[in-house]
Structure formats: C-alpha cells, structure tokens
Design a protein around this motif. Structure first.
Motif, short mmCIF file in Angstrom:
data_model
loop_
_atom_site.label_atom_id
_atom_site.label_comp_id
_atom_site.label_asym_id
_atom_site.label_seq_id
_atom_site.Cartn_x
_atom_site.Cartn_y
_atom_site.Cartn_z
N GLU A 84 -1.27 32.03 23.18
CA GLU A 84 -0.70 32.24 23.94
C GLU A 84 -0.89 32.18 25.42
OE1 GLU A 84 3.74 31.17 23.38
OE2 GLU A 84 2.90 29.38 21.81
N ALA A 85 -1.07 33.93 25.37
CA ALA A 85 -0.59 34.25 26.27
C ALA A 85 -2.80 34.23 27.00
CB ALA A 85 -1.00 35.67 26.94
N GLU A 86 -3.23 34.76 26.05
CA GLU A 86 -4.64 34.50 26.60
C GLU A 86 -5.00 32.83 26.69
OE1 GLU A 86 -8.99 34.91 24.57
OE2 GLU A 86 -7.30 35.44 23.11
N GLY A 87 -4.63 32.09 26.39
CA GLY A 87 -4.78 31.01 26.79
C GLY A 87 -4.40 30.20 28.30
N ASN A 88 -2.83 31.08 28.55
CA ASN A 88 -2.50 30.41 29.50
C ASN A 88 -3.74 31.30 30.60
OD1 ASN A 88 -0.53 29.16 29.01
ND2 ASN A 88 0.65 30.84 28.70
N ALA A 89 -4.07 31.97 30.56
CA ALA A 89 -4.76 33.27 31.21
C ALA A 89 -6.11 32.85 31.29
CB ALA A 89 -4.97 34.43 30.82
N ILE A 90 -6.24 32.49 30.48
CA ILE A 90 -7.92 30.97 30.57
C ILE A 90 -7.44 30.05 31.92
CG2 ILE A 90 -9.52 30.04 29.56
CD1 ILE A 90 -9.64 32.06 27.21
N LYS A 91 -6.29 29.53 31.18
CA LYS A 91 -6.09 28.25 32.62
C LYS A 91 -6.24 28.50 33.24
CE LYS A 91 -2.87 24.63 32.36
NZ LYS A 91 -1.86 24.28 31.51
N ILE A 92 -4.96 29.53 33.46
CA ILE A 92 -4.85 30.03 35.32
C ILE A 92 -6.43 30.41 35.78
CG2 ILE A 92 -3.48 32.04 36.97
CD1 ILE A 92 -2.07 32.26 34.68
#
Length: 307
Positions: free
Chosen positions: A208-216
């Motif tokens: 989830e953190a990696e996905g949020n980082a990629i999204k940001i």
C-alpha cells in the motif's frame, strides 16, 4: 447415729453435686432419660436429675472441615485424582436439628463415612459423563453439582454445607505428558498463524505504501510536466511577442529586420559555446545555410505579427 447422718449428708451432697453439668461454648449437650431423648442443654452450667437424666452426647455447633482424596474415571477412561476440602456446620440450634444430628448416625465415624462417600459418588457420576480434556475447565461445574446433590441430604442430617473446594485435580503421568504436548503444539500453531498474519499485514502495508508512493510520484510528475509545458508555452509566447515588438520598432526605424535575426543567431551560437558543456552541436554555417535559417526566423516573426 450422728455418724450415719453425716455420711448420708455427704452422700446426698455428692449426689446433688453430680447433677451439675458444664457445657463448653460452641457445644450443646443432649439429655436422655432411660435412653429416651429429653432435652438440650445450652453452653454453661446446668443441672440434671442424678441417676435419671444422662448426658447422651455433646455436639459441636462450630464450623468443621473434612479433607478427602479419591479417584474418578472419565468417559474416555482416563483416571482423575481429586483432593477436596469441605466446610460444614450444624444448621442451627433448634431442637429438631439437634435431634437429627444426635440420632441420625450411630457415631461420628459413620457420619463422616456417609458424607465422604456421598461427595465421592456425586463427583464420580459427573466426571463419568465428561472427557478428560474437559475436566480442568469444569472445576466450577463440579462444585455446583456437588452442592446441588449434597445440600438436601445434609439438611436431613441436620447440617449445611458452607463451602467446598477442589484443591487439586491430577491425571496419570502419561496423560499429563500428552496434554502438555497438545498445548505445546497448539501454541506453536497459534504462533505460526500470528507470524503469518503479521507478515501478511507487513507486506500489505508495504505494498500500500509503495502504491501510494508511485501514485504520488505520478501525480507530481504529471503536475511538473504540466508546469513545464506551461512554462515553455509562456516562454515561447514572450519570445514571439518580444521579436514582434523588436521587428515593429526596427520597421518604424526603417531598419532591415534581418539584422534582428542575425543578432539572435549570433546570441544563440554564443549561448551554445558558453553552456554546451562539451556537447557537439552541428550548425549549417554556410552562407546559404545562414540565409535559409534567417528566412525561416523571419517567417516565424511575420506569423506572430499577423496574430
């Protein structure tokens, strides 16, 4: 003659004296007449009729306890060893209660034997319907079962149960070892499940953190691209305006606008030389190439003027 009277007087005094009975605190005494119940004597000094009234028994009205040890067998044929302690007492000091306590049993040992066997039988009957794995968790239920069956019986005997405790419940050594292995395996299973859940949660949170980082990062890159595009567009717009303004001013001054293009050409070459950082840039420096480039720049300038 006087001696006879003296002797008779002494005998009469001794007889009267023998009629006094002392009962200790916490006890009552049962008086019978020729073997038949007559009355109850309370604690203290009392008088009975000598040779007629007899002290049959002294009964304690204090709390009493008994410890018992016995064995029971479960439904799955496992031996269970119990150690129990029971606290009981005479219900009250009423005449009917004291008569039950005094005459229900031949002696105290008979009463104790009946009491212990009743407790053992009740617990054994209950345990026989349960499996050995359940026994340790049924301590309270066993006590309630004993109270339910024993209270009414004790009341008939003149007693009441104050409390009963199962101090120890033990199994055969082989059963204890097998139970320990079951507990250990269950603990290992629970630990493995908890570890798996923790690992799953960790990986889920990391994903989830990696996905949020990629999204940001994607959103930031998108915004940066938009800002860069807008900056380039504004730059080009301002350059075009500046060139159009310069061309108009040169036209009003009756100067050839190709001079402006030549100036921009030379400035560009100067910029390449100062900030090129060793990069190789190929430009057509021939007379025809320069003329062609100037014509293209003048065409762009005229296009801006028409706008």
């Amino acid at each position: 003659m006087n001696i006879v009277f003296i002797v008779l007087g002494v005998l009469f005094f001794l007889i009267i004296l023998s009629g006094f009975v002392t009962v200790k605190q916490g006890y009552v005494a049962i008086i019978t007449v020729f073997g038949k119940y007559r009355r109850v004597i309370e604690p203290g000094l009392s008088f009975r009729i000598p040779f007629i009234e007899t002290v049959y028994k002294r009964i304690s009205i204090q709390n009493r306890s008994v410890e018992i040890e016995f064995q029971a067998v479960t439904q799955d044929q496992a031996n269970v060893y119990f150690k129990a302690m029971m606290l009981y007492a005479v219900i009250n000091q009423s005449e009917s209660t004291i008569k039950n306590v005094a005459f229900k049993f031949v002696d105290e040992s008979s009463f104790m034997q009946a009491l212990i066997r009743t407790i053992e039988g009740t617990i054994r009957s209950f345990v026989a319907t349960k499996k050995q794995a359940e026994i340790l968790s049924l301590r309270t239920e066993i006590i309630e079962e004993v109270k339910m069956h024993l209270d009414a019986t004790l009341e008939e005997w003149g007693y009441h149960m104050i409390d009963i405790q199962l101090n120890d419940i033990m199994f055969d050594e082989e059963i204890i070892k097998s139970m320990a292995k079951v507990v250990a395996s269950n603990n290992l299973k629970a630990a493995a499940e908890n570890e798996g859940q923790a690992l799953l949660i960790t990986k889920t949170k990391a994903a989830e953190a990696e996905g949020n980082a990629i999204k940001i990062s994607a959103i930031a890159e998108k915004e940066a691209a938009i800002q860069r595009g807008q900056g380039i567009a504004l730059f080009r717009e301002e350059v075009a305006k500046g060139m159009a303004q310069a061309a108009r001013e040169m036209s009003e001054a009756q100067l050839d606008s190709s001079y402006l293009m030549f100036s921009l050409w030379t400035e560009s070459i100067k910029h390449f030389a100062e900030h090129g950082k060793g990069n190789v840039i190929f430009l057509d420096g021939s007379t025809d190439g320069m003329h062609k480039t100037l014509n293209q720049m003048m065409a762009v300038s005229k296009l801006q003027e028409t706008k």
